[in-house]
Design an enzyme around this catalytic site. Structure first.
Site, short mmCIF file in Angstrom:
data_model
loop_
_atom_site.label_atom_id
_atom_site.label_comp_id
_atom_site.label_asym_id
_atom_site.label_seq_id
_atom_site.Cartn_x
_atom_site.Cartn_y
_atom_site.Cartn_z
N CYS A 122 0.75 -1.35 0.02
CA CYS A 122 -0.02 0.05 0.12
C CYS A 122 1.03 1.36 0.03
CB CYS A 122 -1.10 0.02 1.26
SG CYS A 122 -2.25 -1.26 0.60
N1 LIG Z 1 -3.49 -5.20 1.70
C1 LIG Z 1 -3.73 -4.19 2.56
O1 LIG Z 1 -3.25 -4.07 3.57
C2 LIG Z 1 -4.72 -3.04 2.07
C3 LIG Z 1 -5.11 -2.27 3.16
C4 LIG Z 1 -6.08 -1.33 2.68
C5 LIG Z 1 -6.48 -1.05 1.34
N2 LIG Z 1 -6.10 -1.82 0.35
C6 LIG Z 1 -6.64 -1.98 -1.09
O2 LIG Z 1 -7.49 -2.80 -1.32
C7 LIG Z 1 -7.27 -3.32 -2.69
C8 LIG Z 1 -7.25 -4.79 -2.53
O3 LIG Z 1 -6.01 -5.08 -2.03
P1 LIG Z 1 -5.53 -6.65 -1.69
O4 LIG Z 1 -4.28 -6.52 -0.86
O5 LIG Z 1 -6.88 -7.19 -0.89
O6 LIG Z 1 -5.32 -7.14 -2.85
P2 LIG Z 1 -5.07 -8.64 -3.37
O7 LIG Z 1 -4.33 -8.79 -4.61
O8 LIG Z 1 -4.51 -9.52 -2.26
O9 LIG Z 1 -6.52 -9.44 -3.75
C9 LIG Z 1 -7.09 -8.94 -4.81
C10 LIG Z 1 -8.12 -10.21 -5.22
O10 LIG Z 1 -8.99 -9.75 -6.23
C11 LIG Z 1 -9.09 -10.96 -7.20
N3 LIG Z 1 -9.70 -10.30 -8.56
C12 LIG Z 1 -9.02 -9.35 -9.27
N4 LIG Z 1 -9.81 -8.89 -10.35
C13 LIG Z 1 -10.91 -9.61 -10.21
C14 LIG Z 1 -12.13 -9.74 -10.75
N5 LIG Z 1 -12.62 -9.03 -11.86
N6 LIG Z 1 -13.46 -10.51 -10.20
C15 LIG Z 1 -13.07 -11.26 -9.24
N7 LIG Z 1 -11.98 -11.44 -8.50
C16 LIG Z 1 -10.98 -10.48 -8.76
C17 LIG Z 1 -7.97 -11.34 -7.24
O11 LIG Z 1 -7.89 -12.87 -7.69
C18 LIG Z 1 -7.44 -11.15 -5.82
O12 LIG Z 1 -7.43 -12.47 -4.92
C19 LIG Z 1 -6.22 -2.51 -3.36
O13 LIG Z 1 -6.87 -1.23 -3.97
C20 LIG Z 1 -5.40 -2.05 -2.13
O14 LIG Z 1 -4.74 -0.95 -2.35
C21 LIG Z 1 -5.19 -2.94 0.78
#
Ligand SMILES: NC(=O)c1ccc[n+]([C@@H]2O[C@H](COP(=O)([O-])OP(=O)(O)OC[C@H]3O[C@@H](n4cnc5c(N)ncnc54)[C@H](O)[C@@H]3O)[C@@H](O)[C@H]2O)c1
Length: 423
Positions: A263
Site C-alpha cells: 500500500c
Molecule cells: N492489503 C492491504 O493491507 C490493504 C489495506 C487497505 C486497502 N487496500 C486496498 O485494497 C485493494 C485490494 O488489496 P488486496 O491487498 O486485498 O489485493 P489482493 O491482490 O490481495 O487481492 C485482490 C483479489 O481480487 C481478485 N480479483 C481481481 N480482479 C477480479 C475480478 N474482476 N473479479 C473477481 N476477483 C478479482 C484477485 O484474484 C485477488 O484475489 C487495493 O486497492 C489495495 O490498495 C489494501
C-alpha cells in the site's frame, strides 16, 4: 443483510469473514479457482491472525466463495475489493476495478432490487464517479437513480487486519445520498466506531492522504535517525520524547529500513502521479519516496564498513516479510537488500517465520532456513529486516556466527551493543 465481496485477497477475504462474524450472509467472488477452493475448505490462502477461526466458524453456513458473479443479484450490497497495482509510471492501474464493475453490472441487468455497489479498493479521487458508476450502469442498462453507489476506504493493517476491522478508528462512507450511505452503515452495525459521511471523491482522497501521511512520518523518522546516528544520539530516545507530544503521537516514528508492503509505496506514487497530471509539483511526497528508497542501501553500506569486501561472504538475513505478522513480501525492504547482496557476490541464508515461501518466488536461488539458528550458523554477518517479536528472544543463536556482526534494520533484538541502521 446479504453482502457480496468481489476480490478475495487480503482486504476482501478479511472484510467478508468479518461481515459474516457480524451476522451477515456473505459471498466472496474471486476469479482465482485455487483461492476459492482454499476458502471453501476453511483454509485462508493468506496468513492473518484470527482469520482461520472465522473461516472455520462461518464457511458452510453464512460465508462462501465462488468464481461466479451469480450471487450478486441475490445480495443487497456488493463491495469491490480487487487490486489497484501500480502502472509502470506510478499511477494506479484501475483495469481490475473497471472489469469488476462491468461484471457486477452485467449480472444486475435483470435484477429489480435497489443494489448498492461499494468501492473498497484504494482508488484515485474521481474513480467511482468516472469509471465505476458508468461501467456498472452501462452493463446493467440502468439509470443513475435505479442503483446506489458508495466509496468506503479500508484502513486495516496487514497482520492485524481482523482486529482492525472489528475495532476501526473510523468508518468513512462516501456517497451521493443518505440512502446509499445508510445501507453501507447498516453492514457495520455492531461495531463501535465513529462514522464519517463524505462525498465520493473526499472518501477516495482520505485513503490516499492517510497512507501518504503515515509514509511521511516514517521517512521523516528515518531522516532524523540518519542524522542522529552520525551525531551519536539514540533516535529511539528522541522519538519517544517527540511522540509524547499529543499533537504528534507515538506511532509510525520507528526509524529503520523504510516502509514496504502493497500500500504505502504504491499509494504515495499514485498520489504523486495524480498531482503531476493536474500541474502540481508534490515536492514533499517525492522526498518521502526518495528517503525510503535510499534506506535499504544504507544497511548494506554499514555491513560493508564492518566486514569489508562482501564477495563470497555468507550473510544471514532475518526477516523477509515487509512487516511482522504477515507472509506478504510485496515491496519488502529486504528485497533491495537481497538484490544488492547478490550483485556483490554474497551467499545468503535467510529465515522468516512464515514468509520464506513468498520470498522463494522472487529469489529462488538463496538458501531458506527453517530456524534463525540455521541461518546464523557460520555466517559472517547478519541483517535483521523484519520486526518479528520472536527475534527479541534470540541470544545464544548469534554465537553460532563465524563473525558476530549484526546490523538491525528494525529495532527488535534485546541483545545489547548491536548496531542499527539509524542507531
Ligand atoms: N492489503 C492491504 O493491507 C490493504 C489495506 C487497505 C486497502 N487496500 C486496498 O485494497 C485493494 C485490494 O488489496 P488486496 O491487498 O486485498 O489485493 P489482493 O491482490 O490481495 O487481492 C485482490 C483479489 O481480487 C481478485 N480479483 C481481481 N480482479 C477480479 C475480478 N474482476 N473479479 C473477481 N476477483 C478479482 C484477485 O484474484 C485477488 O484475489 C487495493 O486497492 C489495495 O490498495 C489494501
Amino acid at each position: 443483510m446479504k453482502i457480496s465481496v468481489v476480490g478475495g485477497g487480503y482486504v476482501g477475504l478479511v472484510t467478508a469473514a468479518c461481515f459474516a462474524e457480524l451476522g451477515h450472509d456473505v459471498s466472496i467472488i474471486d476469479h482465482g479457482p485455487a483461492k476459492v477452493k482454499s476458502i471453501n475448505a476453511k483454509k485462508p490462502p493468506i496468513y492473518e491472525e484470527g482469520l482461520e477461526e472465522l473461516l472455520k466458524r462461518h464457511v458452510g453456513t453464512r460465508l462462501r466463495a465462488s468464481t461466479s458473479y451469480d450471487f450478486i443479484p441475490l445480495s443487497d450490497l456488493t463491495f469491490i475489493c480487487v487490486g489497484t497495482p501500480p502502472n509502470p509510471d506510478g499511477s494506479a492501474d484501475l483495469s481490475k476495478v473497471e472489469a469488476a464493475s462491468r461484471s457486477i453490472g452485467s449480472v444486475l441487468k435483470k435484477s429489480g432490487n435497489y443494489h448498492v455497489v461499494v468501492v473498497k479498493s484504494t482508488v484515485p479521487p474521481g474513480t467511482t464517479q468516472k469509471i465505476v458508476i458508468p461501467a456498472v450502469l452501462h452493463e446493467a442498462e440502468k439509470s443513475e437513480d435505479e442503483m446506489g453507489f458508495a466509496m468506503n476506504p479500508e484502513f486495516l493493517r496487514e497482520g492485524h487486519a481482523v482486529e482492525d476491522f472489528i475495532h476501526p478508528d473510523r468508518i468513512v462512507i462516501g456517497s451521493r445520498n443518505l440512502r446509499d450511505a445508510a445501507r453501507v452503515a447498516n453492514a457495520y452495525q455492531g461495531l463501535s466506531a465513529p462514522f464519517l459521511r463524505t462525498g465520493l471523491t473526499a472518501a477516495e482522497m482520505i485513503k490516499y492522504t492517510s497512507n501518504s501521511f503515515l509514509a511521511t512520518k516514517i521517512s521523516f523518522s528515518n531522516e532524523i535517525g540518519n542524522i542522529c546516528k552520525k551525531l551519536g544520539i539514540d533516535v529511539y530516545e528522541v522519538m519517544k520524547g517527540v511522540g509524547m507530544d499529543r499533537r504528534i503521537g507515538p506511532s509510525f516514528l520507528d526509524a529503520g529500513a523504510g516502509f514496504g508492503g502493497s500500500c504505502f509505496p504504491k499509494d504515495v506514487h499514485a498520489l504523486i502521479k495524480l498531482a503531476e497530471t493536474i500541474g502540481e509539483d508534490p515536492i514533499l511526497l517525492r522526498s518521502v519516496i526518495d528517503v525510503n528508497e535510499k534506506q535499504p542501501g544504507r544497511i548494506v553500506q554499514l555491513l560493508r564498513a564492518r566486514i569489508g569486501e562482501l564477495k563470497g561472504k555468507r550473510i544471514a538475513i532475518l526477516g523477509l516479510a515487509f512487516k511482522d505478522n504477515t507472509d506478504d513480501v510485496r515491496e519488502s525492504r529486504s528485497i533491495p537488500v537481497i538484490e544488492e547482496l547478490l550483485e556483490s557476490g554474497v551467499v545468503i541464508t535467510a529465515y522468516d517465520p512464515i514468509a520464506n515461501p513468498s520470498m522463494h518466488k522472487i529469489f529462488p536461488t538463496i538458501t531458506y532456513c527453517s530456524t534463525a539458528a540455521d541461518a546464523l550458523r557460520g555466517a559472517e554477518g547478519c541483517l535483521v529486516m523484519t520486526e518479528w517479536p520472536e527475534f527479541e528472544d534470540l541470544k545464544e543463536e548469534f554465537d553460532l556466527m563465524a563473525n558476530k556482526v549484526i546490523i538491525e534494520g528494525r529495532r527488535i533484538l534485546s541483545i545489547k551493543g548491536g548496531e542499527g541502521i539509524c542507531w
